[in-house]
Every structure is written in structure tokens, then in C-alpha cells.
Write a protein that holds these residues in place. Structure first.
Motif, mmCIF file in Angstrom:
data_model
loop_
_atom_site.group_PDB
_atom_site.id
_atom_site.type_symbol
_atom_site.label_atom_id
_atom_site.label_comp_id
_atom_site.label_asym_id
_atom_site.label_seq_id
_atom_site.Cartn_x
_atom_site.Cartn_y
_atom_site.Cartn_z
ATOM 1 N N UNK A 58 -1.928 -0.012 22.911
ATOM 2 C CA UNK A 58 -2.063 -0.367 21.505
ATOM 3 C C UNK A 58 -2.811 0.750 20.779
ATOM 4 N N UNK A 74 1.307 -6.743 9.217
ATOM 5 C CA UNK A 74 0.106 -7.450 9.628
ATOM 6 C C UNK A 74 -1.052 -6.465 9.848
ATOM 7 N N UNK A 75 -0.743 -5.305 10.437
ATOM 8 C CA UNK A 75 -1.798 -4.372 10.812
ATOM 9 C C UNK A 75 -2.244 -3.472 9.665
ATOM 10 N N UNK A 105 -1.444 -11.475 20.526
ATOM 11 C CA UNK A 105 -0.890 -10.128 20.421
ATOM 12 C C UNK A 105 -1.943 -9.049 20.595
ATOM 13 N N UNK A 106 -3.220 -9.437 20.503
ATOM 14 C CA UNK A 106 -4.278 -8.425 20.638
ATOM 15 C C UNK A 106 -4.499 -8.035 22.086
ATOM 16 N N UNK A 147 8.921 -5.186 14.597
ATOM 17 C CA UNK A 147 8.015 -4.042 14.548
ATOM 18 C C UNK A 147 7.460 -3.874 13.133
ATOM 19 N N UNK A 178 5.017 -6.603 12.239
ATOM 20 C CA UNK A 178 3.758 -6.322 12.942
ATOM 21 C C UNK A 178 2.974 -5.240 12.213
ATOM 22 N N UNK A 181 -2.597 -1.154 14.468
ATOM 23 C CA UNK A 181 -3.528 -1.259 15.591
ATOM 24 C C UNK A 181 -2.983 -2.050 16.775
ATOM 25 N N UNK A 182 -2.191 -3.086 16.500
ATOM 26 C CA UNK A 182 -1.729 -3.932 17.606
ATOM 27 C C UNK A 182 -0.348 -3.560 18.115
ATOM 28 N N UNK A 183 0.216 -2.510 17.521
ATOM 29 C CA UNK A 183 1.491 -2.001 18.023
ATOM 30 C C UNK A 183 1.187 -0.861 18.997
#
Lengths: 253, 294
Positions: A147, B166-167, B292-293, B160, B163, A90-92
Motif C-alpha cells: 500500500x 476515497x484516498x 481495506x487498510x 481502483x 478507491x 494510501x490504501x491502493x
């Protein structure tokens, strides 16, 4: 790449989600799976891809059993899935979602990152081009640097598909790839699937859009209550009385 | 006054290092580490004890980083198997275990009596402004190197993937990547940063005892990260500076609040920091630098 699913059974408590289902995917297969909600279609995908362990039965890729392998190991053998409810990073950004999916990046190793920056940069530039191609094809250009969590449901579906393509798969399990995607793009994606299939990638596709699916696949399997109800050409399957009973609830279609 | 500001600057820089470790683990990867102070303590004691044996300081710093990273290895393995909330509890327990081990293993750590006389960073220089300035410069340099390294990682293919962890870990697995190796490396690297921060701390304070390594240290680092902006390297720097400003600034509150004793004031300070954190999450949840959001 051939896939053989034999007598898979999965129960959640007392509920038999999959009740002894078997299915063969030939080399370069292009097979649709339909069935009412709760028929066990997505559960079957989870078993094939290694996210759910089956209580009984086996899954084999090119004749070799996969049952002891985890999801990542199965994906590395070329068996890549997408999810019914999109699981975008979601945040990429959309671009980073796609780039993250590519296998064998030396920049994913800390040593490579700091000791061979030139090589990492060259790889990144090649990867960026590949991702751009996928972005253009899926018409994600306008949102490529947003995003992924902020996209619409249909766009997230496209990101899922794009990631699967970037992972260099030999067989893709698509879980409702057309849900929420506009009709024009559905046709284009279907055309691209046909093209990729001709190049050797197998597809197993769960889809509720029967019209789009029957135009796309030469063969359709119907599931109901964890079992295989019918398996054949779309025309034959959709004409089957039991299928109409189970899937369409007896309504004349 | 300059000496006082420099002292705050040094402590702030130590917290920057500590917070950068959390930024890597939580901000970039999503690992909830509530036992950061444990790795800070391991680094502090490793470097202090070795230096007292006559090992030259650059080597003791290396040892501090290694010891903290090695201690993080089993914790990283645990992280692979546990859900996020359970992992948080395990790390909290780890931090406390380290403190208890330091307290009870007196033969090594001198227990609650602590270790005095730890050599300063520049022990050849007399204590004073130039020495403090040199110390600050070295720690600031370490912070800069660590921040640049983290930036490079965050912008890389490795960044990447973490991240993505995390997601959505499952989606990453479905693409053929094992989150395990990445989480382990992140745990170890972040802890190595905490270990180096601990080494700087020991050689700056010159005295170590178990009561310096209470869970509050971990939560100060968390506060710094949240105030600065989760997942931003610059956030760790700004947040740690802000935290020190709060901690030190509230010292002077006593002049304005009559009838509060020195001991009570410590609680008032903590309350003030807590209030600041609440206000931050209410009015600027993304932190000063944005997270980062955004």
C-alpha cells in the motif's frame, strides 16, 4: 505544447501569494523554478493546474485560455502536476496507484465492465505492462504490491512522478520531485526527464536541490514574494546579486 | 425452532443487501451515507404499492431498485459539492424526510396506519416452512449476486478509481479524472441495493408503516459493516449475520436479568449492541474480515 502565464495575482486575505507573475514555457520547455520558502512557487502550480482560481491574470495552453477549466479538464489536455506533499492513494498498492492514472480505460465504466469483460481484461493486461515499466524505472519493484501509504517520503515522491508519467502528459509540473529521493536515483530520474523532454514533454520543475536542478535544466526562473526575480541560464541566475540576496539570504555561496 | 432460525436468516439476508450498499458507498468510495434507510423505505413502498396494484413481483423489484436509484441522483449531485461531514448531515436529513413524507402523504402511503396485506414473495404457497425456505433461498441468491457484482467492481478499474476517490480526490483530479461521475454512480447503485432490500423486507413482513424506517435501521447497517470489516464484501455478509445474532441473542438476556420489563429490554438490547460496537472498535477495529487498510 506551450504554456503562457500572464500577470497572475493571488491573495490569501491580505497576503499576496502571487503578485503579478508572468512566465512563458516554449514548446518542449525544460524550466526550473527556485525561490525561498513562501515565494509562491507551489501556489503558482496550483493556479496553473486549476486548483486555485487566480484573482487576476490568465493561463493559456497552446494559446487557448484555461481559466474556465477545472483541474481534471486541464489534466486531460495534457497538463499534469505532482504535489509537494505526496498525495498517494494510501490504501491502493503502488501498482494500482500507477494504473489508476492511465487515461481512457473502458473498465472505468460500469457498463463496459459487465458487458465487455474481455476488452477490459485485455486493456488491464496492457496497462499492467506499462505500469511495470514505470515501476522498474523508478525502482519501486520491491514495494510494487505494498500500500502506497506505507512507503517512505522519497518513495511516495516516486509514486507521484510515476502516476504523472502514466497519465500520458504533454507537460508535467513537478513540485520538488527530488525531495527525500536518494542521490543515485536523483541522477537517474534527471536523466529520464531529459530523455522524456527530448521526446516532446515539457517540464516545469520546482526544486530546492539547486545542484541537481542546475545540471538538469537549461533555464531557471527565480521567484521571491510572489514575483519573478530573475529568469535565465542557471549559471547567470545563480550569479545574480538579487537572487543571492533573496534566495541565499546574502550568504556567500 | 427451524422457523425461528429461518426468520432470523431472512432478516439477516435483508441486512446483508442493505450493508452491501453501504460497503460500496463508504467502504469502497468513502461516501458517508447516514440516510440509507430512506432508500430502503423508497424501495419497500415502491414495490409494495405496485404489487397491490397487480404488477407482477419481478417488475416491482425492478421498480424498487430504479426508484431508490433515481432518488439517490440529486443526493449524489449534492455529494459532489459538499465536504464529507456535511454530506453525512444531508443524507441523515434525507432519510428523515422520506419517513416524514411517508407519514404525511396518506393518499399514497396510508400514513401512520400503514399498508397491510402486501403479497408475500411466494403467495401461491401456504405460509409455512417450505415457503419461508423458498423466500430465504431467493433473498440469499440476491445477496450472492450482489456480493459477486461488488467483488467484480472492487477488483476492476472502476474500483481502483473509487478507491482513489476515497484516498485522495484532488490527486485523482490532477490526473485528469472527474470524481463526480463515479460518486454519482456509486450513490445510485448503492441505493438501488437498499431499494431491493426494502422490497424484500416489505414482501416478507407484509406490512409497512413509517415507524419501521427510523434512522436506527441505517445505523444497524453501519454496525454490520464495521463489525464485518469496512470495505470488504465478505465483511458485509459476516457483519449482518453477527448483527442479527446480537439483536436476537440479546432477546434471551431477559431470562437471566430479573426485574426488566419487555419495554426496558428493548433499550437493554440496544445498549448491548452498542457495547459490542465499542468493544469491536477497541479490540478489532478492522472488523472480523479485516478492512481495506490491512
Amino acid at each position: 505544447m506551450t504554456l503562457a502565464i500572464r500577470d497572475i495575482a493571488v491573495a490569501f486575505g491580505g497576503f499576496k501569494a502571487l503578485d503579478g507573475i508572468s512566465l512563458e514555457m516554449p514548446e518542449q520547455g525544460l524550466v526550473g523554478i527556485i525561490g525561498p520558502n513562501g515565494a509562491g512557487k507551489s501556489t503558482l502550480f496550483s493556479v496553473i493546474s486549476g486548483f486555485i482560481a487566480a484573482d487576476a491574470g490568465s493561463v493559456a495552453l497552446d494559446g487557448r485560455a484555461l481559466d474556465r477549466l477545472g483541474p481534471a479538464a486541464r489534466a486531460r489536455r495534457g497538463l499534469v502536476r505532482t504535489f509537494q506533499v505526496p498525495r498517494e492513494f494510501a490504501h491502493l498498492t503502488v501498482r494500482d496507484n500507477l494504473m489508476a492514472a492511465a487515461p481512457g480505460q473502458s473498465g472505468e465504466h460500469l457498463l463496459g465492465l459487465f458487458l465487455r469483460p474481455g476488452r477490459v481484461r485485455a486493456e488491464e493486461s496492457r496497462l499492467r505492462d506499462a505500469a511495470q515499466e514505470t515501476i522498474d524505472f523508478l525502482r519501486l519493484g520491491p514495494v510494487a504490491d505494498q500500500q502506497a501509504g506505507r512507503l517512505s517520503g522519497g518513495q511516495k515522491k516516486l509514486v507521484e512522478l510515476g502516476r504523472a508519467l502514466m497519465a500520458k502528459p504533454r507537460m508535467i509540473l513537478l513540485d520538488e520531485p527530488f525531495a527525500g529521493v536518494n542521490a543515485v536515483l536523483v541522477e537517474e530520474i534527471a536523466a529520464r526527464i531529459t530523455e522524456l523532454n527530448a521526446r516532446g514533454i515539457g517540464f516545469l520543475i520546482i526544486e530546492h536541490d539547486l545542484q541537481a536542478l542546475s545540471r538538469l535544466v537549461p533555464r531557471m526562473a527565480v521567484m521571491d514574494r510572489g514575483r519573478l526575480l530573475a529568469d535565465g541560464t542557471p549559471a547567470a541566475v545563480l550569479a545574480d546579486a538579487r537572487v543571492r540576496e533573496a534566495y541565499l539570504g546574502g550568504v556567500a555561496a | 425452532m427451524t422457523a425461528y432460525l429461518l426468520a432470523i436468516g431472512i432478516m439477516a439476508a435483508i441486512y446483508v443487501l442493505l450493508t452491501l450498499g453501504l460497503t460500496l458507498q463508504y467502504g469502497l468510495t468513502g461516501l458517508v451515507n447516514f440516510g440509507h434507510v430512506g432508500f430502503f423505505a423508497i424501495g419497500a413502498y415502491a414495490s409494495a404499492l405496485l404489487s397491490l396494484q397487480g404488477v407482477p413481483l419481478p417488475l416491482t423489484f425492478l421498480a424498487a431498485a430504479l426508484a431508490a436509484a433515481i432518488a439517490a441522483w440529486p443526493i449524489g449531485l449534492v455529494a459532489l459539492r459538499l465536504r464529507e461531514d456535511y454530506f453525512a448531515v444531508v443524507t441523515l436529513g434525507f432519510g428523515e424526510t422520506v419517513r416524514l413524507a411517508i407519514t404525511s402523504e396518506g393518499w399514497l402511503t396510508n400514513g401512520v396506519q400503514g399498508i397491510p396485506g402486501i403479497p408475500r414473495l411466494f403467495s401461491a404457497m401456504p405460509v409455512g416452512l417450505p415457503e419461508a425456505l423458498a423466500t430465504f433461498a431467493v433473498i440469499a441468491l440476491a445477496c450472492t449476486v450482489a456480493a459477486l457484482m461488488l467483488r467484480r467492481i472492487a477488483a476492476s478499474p472502476f474500483g481502483r478509481v473509487i478507491g482513489a476517490i476515497r484516498d485522495n480526490e484532488d490527486a485523482l483530479k490532477a490526473l485528469g479524472k472527474d470524481p463526480a461521475r463515479f460518486k454519482l454512480q456509486v450513490m445510485m447503485l448503492g441505493s438501488a441495493l437498499a431499494g431491493i432490500a426494502g422490497a424484500f423486507y416489505g414482501h416478507y413482513i407484509t406490512y409497512l408503516s413509517p415507524d419501521q424506517f427510523i434512522p436506527l435501521v441505517t445505523f444497524y447497517a453501519w454496525m454490520a459493516m464495521i463489525m464485518g470489516g469496512v470495505g470488504r464484501v465478505s465483511g458485509a455478509v459476516v457483519g449482518a449475520a453477527l448483527l442479527m445474532a446480537f439483536l436476537e441473542g440479546t432477546r434471551f438476556l431477559r431470562d437471566f436479568i430479573p426485574g426488566v420489563s419487555e419495554v426496558e429490554m428493548a433499550s437493554v438490547r440496544l445498549g448491548a449492541v452498542g457495547l459490542a460496537l465499542v468493544l469491536f472498535t477497541l479490540f478489532r477495529p478492522q472488523g472480523l474480515m479485516g478492512d481495506y487498510r490491512k
